[in-house]
Design a protein around this motif. Structure first.
Motif, short mmCIF file in Angstrom:
data_model
loop_
_atom_site.label_atom_id
_atom_site.label_comp_id
_atom_site.label_asym_id
_atom_site.label_seq_id
_atom_site.Cartn_x
_atom_site.Cartn_y
_atom_site.Cartn_z
N VAL B 135 0.85 -1.18 0.00
CA VAL B 135 0.00 0.00 0.00
C VAL B 135 0.89 1.24 0.00
CG1 VAL B 135 -1.85 -1.21 1.21
CG2 VAL B 135 -0.22 0.16 2.51
N SER B 136 0.33 2.33 -0.49
CA SER B 136 1.12 3.57 -0.57
C SER B 136 1.22 4.22 0.81
CB SER B 136 0.43 4.54 -1.51
OG SER B 136 -0.82 4.91 -0.97
N VAL B 138 0.29 7.13 1.35
CA VAL B 138 -0.96 7.87 1.56
C VAL B 138 -1.90 6.99 2.37
CG1 VAL B 138 -2.90 9.05 0.49
CG2 VAL B 138 -0.70 9.03 -0.66
N VAL B 139 -2.04 5.75 1.91
CA VAL B 139 -2.93 4.80 2.60
C VAL B 139 -2.41 4.50 4.00
CG1 VAL B 139 -3.65 2.38 2.62
CG2 VAL B 139 -3.85 3.71 0.53
N TYR B 140 -1.14 4.16 4.09
CA TYR B 140 -0.60 3.78 5.41
C TYR B 140 -0.61 4.97 6.36
CZ TYR B 140 1.76 0.27 8.23
OH TYR B 140 2.06 -0.67 9.18
N GLY B 142 -2.73 7.36 6.34
CA GLY B 142 -4.12 7.52 6.77
C GLY B 142 -4.45 6.55 7.89
N ILE B 143 -3.96 5.32 7.76
CA ILE B 143 -4.22 4.31 8.79
C ILE B 143 -3.54 4.70 10.11
CG2 ILE B 143 -3.83 1.90 9.43
CD1 ILE B 143 -4.06 1.19 6.46
N ASP B 251 7.99 10.09 1.16
CA ASP B 251 6.58 9.70 1.09
C ASP B 251 5.97 9.57 2.47
OD1 ASP B 251 6.96 9.61 -1.57
OD2 ASP B 251 6.15 7.59 -1.87
N ILE B 254 5.93 13.24 4.37
CA ILE B 254 4.99 14.21 3.82
C ILE B 254 3.56 13.81 4.14
CG2 ILE B 254 4.51 13.36 1.50
CD1 ILE B 254 5.18 16.17 0.50
N ASN B 255 3.32 12.52 4.37
CA ASN B 255 1.97 12.09 4.71
C ASN B 255 1.68 12.09 6.20
OD1 ASN B 255 0.36 11.38 2.29
ND2 ASN B 255 2.17 10.15 1.83
#
Lengths: 291, 316
Positions: B135-136, B138-140, B142-143, B251, B254-255
């Motif tokens: 998973v990206s 962004v996804v991780y 978010g989690i 990555d 930044i997330n």
């Protein structure tokens, strides 16, 4: 074989420890899925502790997947980028690797240096951005397909695999009058399926999961891939109106939407990876042989 | 690496013709090289030329031709900037922490997995720990944000359960780096373990049998047989990691980061992104790119040199 007491303690501890580590890694994913299907009042009633959903609601998904939602467009763009991207990447990588695997190629060392030098020193984010801009690629349909289409590291892995293919196979085909292209297509490629598959999959994950290139090079919402849309949904506590164009309804609570969006974006990879995992493993190993 | 058969520079005229013939003979291979060549030229070498804007008062409207040279002005500005020095320090620190955890965890995981004799159990565990790799960020990210959220996050619930005080962990400078290191290990360690698992599988079983005959316990076998057996792999992986010391995980950061934790979480890449793309100070950001690139290059060369001395096989 009978275990001594010390050993059985060791073995039991090991089993427990690994199970715990695995749970720590897996539970967050499960938790996100749970939250995404739990009605909000139950979610807040239970203070967010909804590891096992007792009642289900798909309102978040319905909201996100409503007719005319930006998600479809973004999904289409991601799929398009991934399909064409992986194809292009494989073509670029395989042709270069094949040519450079030929030891008799005049100037091979110099060309190799040209291809490998940028592994050591890159222009960096801003010079690359300026370049993309001056090439007129910003905000185009193909910028994301193009910028990720070649990785020197993958080319080297493929090249070392091609070099392992017995020379006399190619020679005998050449004697039979086969052209280089024919040899590549009929002999080398079929023998190289493991490396093609694993590198293709590496590119697949790269294309599907890319958000940073999209963040840099795509500012038009109608050209944004899903990862970028997801990022906006997660980053903003209120949903940006341009994301969900279906107006007129009050959106359900943001947290559920965010979790549902995560599931929608991550699901394809989560579903396919157990099936293609062995190719990835091969890829890693082929890569590590070279070291 | 095999040597290229350079055009033989023997006597005049004939050899030249022979050389050209030789090249002509491989015309199709050169043609095959062309697409990748053009790609590398456009997307790798043009940006190298683009570095020049670090030495210019680059103006987007006027472009390269219309912008004035500025010498080292932007490099001076960088090193005077508190924010840059901060990002520089954070990059090194975060990289270092990750190097330790992200390097040790996969080895331990591989060793532990190797001791599991139940095939299906091992396979299941392995598949499960690979998941986050797919998973990206962004996804991780978010989690992770959900897990750590103050009101609803499960981590805070656990803290409360054990009598602690809940906190919004992601905006606490004291925790931010720890969160980066831990989540990075969680996401990558399963996948990173593959190489070691393979290396262990390639060890000679006779050595184990001998060790068993000598009465070595499992723990001793790990210590004296398995670990030395995969030492070569460990060294290579370590070298590769050291080479990436200037990239602390764009990555991921930044997330996960936010203005509250810039002081401890801002790395060179996020600094460059903010200054260059968001604030549009392109020359200043490009100068930071150059600093990052040069140090990265130096690291790779140093590490490769050391590698060659250690096991006679550098990476290039």
């Amino acid at each position: 074989m009978k275990l001594t007491r010390g050993e059985s303690v060791f073995v039991t501890t090991n089993y427990i420890l690994l199970t715990v580590i695995t749970l720590i890694i897996i539970v967050p994913f499960w938790y996100v899925i749970s939250v995404s299907v739990t009605p909000y009042h139950i979610f807040s009633e239970k203070n967010g502790l909804v590891l096992f959903p007792t009642s289900f609601s798909f309102q978040y998904y319905e909201y996100l997947l409503k007719e005319g939602s930006m998600i479809y467009n973004a999904y289409g763009i991601t799929i398009r980028n991934t399909v064409f991207g992986v194809l292009l990447a494989l073509i670029l990588t395989a042709t270069a690797a094949y040519a450079l695997a030929e030891k008799k190629l005049p100037g091979r060392r110099l060309i190799m240096l040209f291809f490998v030098f940028t592994m050591l020193f890159k222009g960096g984010m801003i010079p690359t951005y300026i370049t993309i801009k001056s090439l007129g690629l910003l905000n185009t349909d193909y910028v994301l397909i193009l910028v990720m289409a070649y990785t020197a590291f993958n080319m080297i892995i493929m090249k070392s695999f091609f070099e392992g293919i017995p020379e006399n196979l190619k020679e005998s085909a050449a004697i039979d009058g086969a052209s280089e292209l024919r040899i590549l297509w009929r002999i080398v490629l079929p023998l190289s399926m493991p490396v093609i598959a694993s590198i293709g999959l590496l590119y697949l994950v790269t294309y599907w999961n890319d958000f940073f290139n999209a963040l840099l090079y795509v500012t038009d919402w109608h050209k944004a891939p899903v990862q970028l849309v997801l990022r906006t949904i997660i980053a903003s506590s209120s949903l940006p109106p341009e994301l969900l164009e279906a107006a007129g309804t009050t959106p359900p609570p943001t947290i559920g939407i965010q979790m549902a969006a995560i599931v929608i974006v991550a699901l394809p990879m989560m579903i396919i990876y157990p099936f293609v995992q062995k190719y990835f493993e091969q890829g890693m190993l082929i890569g590590s042989v070279k070291g | 690496m095999g040597l290229a058969t350079a055009v033989p520079a023997k006597k005049a005229e004939k050899p030249l013709k022979r050389g050209l013939n030789q090249i002509w003979r491989f015309k199709l291979l050169y043609l095959l090289l062309l697409p990748a060549f053009v790609w590398v030229l456009l997307f790798d070498y043009l940006p190298l030329y683009g570095i020049s804007i670090a030495f210019m008062d680059y103006n987007v409207i006027q472009g390269w031709s219309g912008s004035e040279w500025a010498g080292l002005k932007y490099f001076r500005m960088l090193f005077e900037s508190e924010m840059f020095r901060n990002a520089f320090r954070n990059t090194l620190l975060i990289s270092l922490y990750k190097m330790i955890s992200g390097f040790v965890c996969p080895i331990l995981l591989a060793l532990a997995l190797n001791e599991i004799r139940t095939a299906w159990f091992k396979k299941t565990l392995q598949t499960a720990v690979y998941l986050p790799r797919f998973v990206s960020w962004v996804v991780y990210g978010g989690i992770i944000t959900l897990l750590l959220s103050p009101e609803t996050g499960i981590i805070n619930k656990l803290i409360e359960l054990f009598g602690g005080k809940p906190a919004y962990l992601l905006v606490e400078p004291a925790y931010f780096r720890t969160i980066l290191v831990v989540t990075d290990a969680m996401k990558e360690m399963g996948w990173a373990a593959i190489i070691y698992i393979a290396a262990i599988a390639g060890l000679n079983p006779e050595v184990y049998e001998a060790a068993i005959m000598d009465g070595a316990t499992r723990f001793r076998r790990i210590l004296h047989v398995t670990l030395p057996g995969i030492a070569g792999t460990i060294v290579v992986i370590f070298i590769l990691r050291v080479g990436t010391v200037m990239s602390a995980g764009l990555d991921q950061v930044i997330n996960l980061y936010n203005p509250m934790v810039f002081e401890v979480g801002d790395i060179l890449d996020t600094y460059i992104y903010r200054v260059g793309i968001e604030q549009f100070s392109l020359s200043l950001a490009a100068a930071a790119d150059v600093v990052k690139g040069l140090i990265g290059l130096a690291m790779v060369l140093i590490v490769n040199h050391i590698a060659k001395r250690i096991n006679d096989s550098g990476i290039f």
